[in-house]
Design a protein around this motif. Structure first.
Motif, PDB file in Angstrom:
ATOM      1  N   LEU A  10      63.432  12.481 -73.906  1.00  0.00           N
ATOM      2  CA  LEU A  10      63.316  13.801 -74.530  1.00  0.00           C
ATOM      3  C   LEU A  10      63.075  14.881 -73.477  1.00  0.00           C
ATOM      4  N   GLU A  11      62.274  14.549 -72.453  1.00  0.00           N
ATOM      5  CA  GLU A  11      62.043  15.530 -71.397  1.00  0.00           C
ATOM      6  C   GLU A  11      63.351  15.818 -70.655  1.00  0.00           C
ATOM      7  N   LYS A  12      64.115  14.755 -70.396  1.00  0.00           N
ATOM      8  CA  LYS A  12      65.398  14.926 -69.702  1.00  0.00           C
ATOM      9  C   LYS A  12      66.327  15.811 -70.538  1.00  0.00           C
ATOM     10  N   ILE A  13      66.278  15.614 -71.842  1.00  0.00           N
ATOM     11  CA  ILE A  13      67.121  16.407 -72.739  1.00  0.00           C
ATOM     12  C   ILE A  13      66.717  17.885 -72.671  1.00  0.00           C
ATOM     13  N   HIS A  68      71.053  16.150 -62.322  1.00  0.00           N
ATOM     14  CA  HIS A  68      70.842  14.788 -61.844  1.00  0.00           C
ATOM     15  C   HIS A  68      70.346  13.880 -62.972  1.00  0.00           C
ATOM     16  N   ILE A  69      70.995  12.730 -63.113  1.00  0.00           N
ATOM     17  CA  ILE A  69      70.558  11.744 -64.106  1.00  0.00           C
ATOM     18  C   ILE A  69      70.323  10.401 -63.412  1.00  0.00           C
ATOM     19  N   GLU A  70      69.105   9.875 -63.564  1.00  0.00           N
ATOM     20  CA  GLU A  70      68.808   8.569 -62.995  1.00  0.00           C
ATOM     21  C   GLU A  70      69.664   7.523 -63.718  1.00  0.00           C
ATOM     22  N   PRO A  71      70.310   6.606 -62.939  1.00  0.00           N
ATOM     23  CA  PRO A  71      71.230   5.636 -63.553  1.00  0.00           C
ATOM     24  C   PRO A  71      70.594   4.833 -64.694  1.00  0.00           C
TER      25      PRO A  71
END
Lengths: 98, 96
Positions: A58-61, A80-83
């Motif tokens: 949710l934080e990433k969103i 940036h998105i962690e794999p």
């Protein structure tokens, strides 16, 4: 920024993210909740709970929402998105129409 | 929107839109609108460096960048400020 212009998104673990409505409305699902007539009970209180979305996702969103607004205003940076988050993030994005 | 910062306390994160030229006091006033605590009762700490942020200085002055995480602490009843308390989701998982 006024309190009425924000929404609180609550994760599966009960963590809260207070973000600007304009940012939240990057998500078509949340936009529908916030703008539909006779709106959802949650949105009248400015709170939406996502029992199926974990805090990290949710934080990433939320970060994505703001990145999206910045990108739209002409600031071209990478997101940036962690794999290891990719799969869960895609499922959440599908749900949120983001 | 030029930038945003993430202000965290306990299990809550506030995403605050701001500009590098804004002062820390400006940020505290924005927070005041959200949390009903006057700027005077707030203390902000840049999590990356552990540095306490100075009201009169700007975000740029203190190297607070886009997407930075800033800890919020509030004044307690005894007039002292509480310690930084940011709950991470992993902590929660390990407890449950």
């Amino acid at each position: 920024m006024r309190k009425e212009d924000t929404v609180k998104l609550i994760s599966a673990e009960g963590f809260e993210f207070v973000i600007d409505k304009n940012a939240a409305m990057v998500s078509q699902t949340i936009r529908n909740m916030l703008t539909s007539p006779g709106s959802f009970a949650e949105t009248q209180h400015g709170e939406v709970t996502f029992p199926e979305i974990s805090t990290t996702i949710l934080e990433k969103i939320c970060q994505y929402f703001y990145w999206s607004l910045q990108f739209a205003s002409g600031k071209e940076t990478e997101f940036h998105i962690e794999p290891e988050l990719t799969l869960e993030l895609m499922m959440a994005a599908n749900y949120l129409h983001t | 929107m030029a930038m945003y910062i993430r202000v965290k306390r306990s299990k809550t994160t506030y995403f605050i839109q701001c500009d590098p030229t804004e002062s820390i006091l400006d940020i505290k006033q924005k927070l005041h609108a959200l949390i009903d605590q006057p700027a005077n009762d707030q203390r902000l700490i840049l999590v990356g460096t552990g540095e306490e942020l100075d009201d009169s200085k700007t975000l740029a002055d203190q190297k607070v960048e886009n997407d930075a995480v800033v800890a919020l602490t509030l004044r307690k009843d005894d007039n002292e400020f509480e310690d930084v308390d940011i709950v991470k989701p992993d902590d929660f998982l390990s407890i449950s």
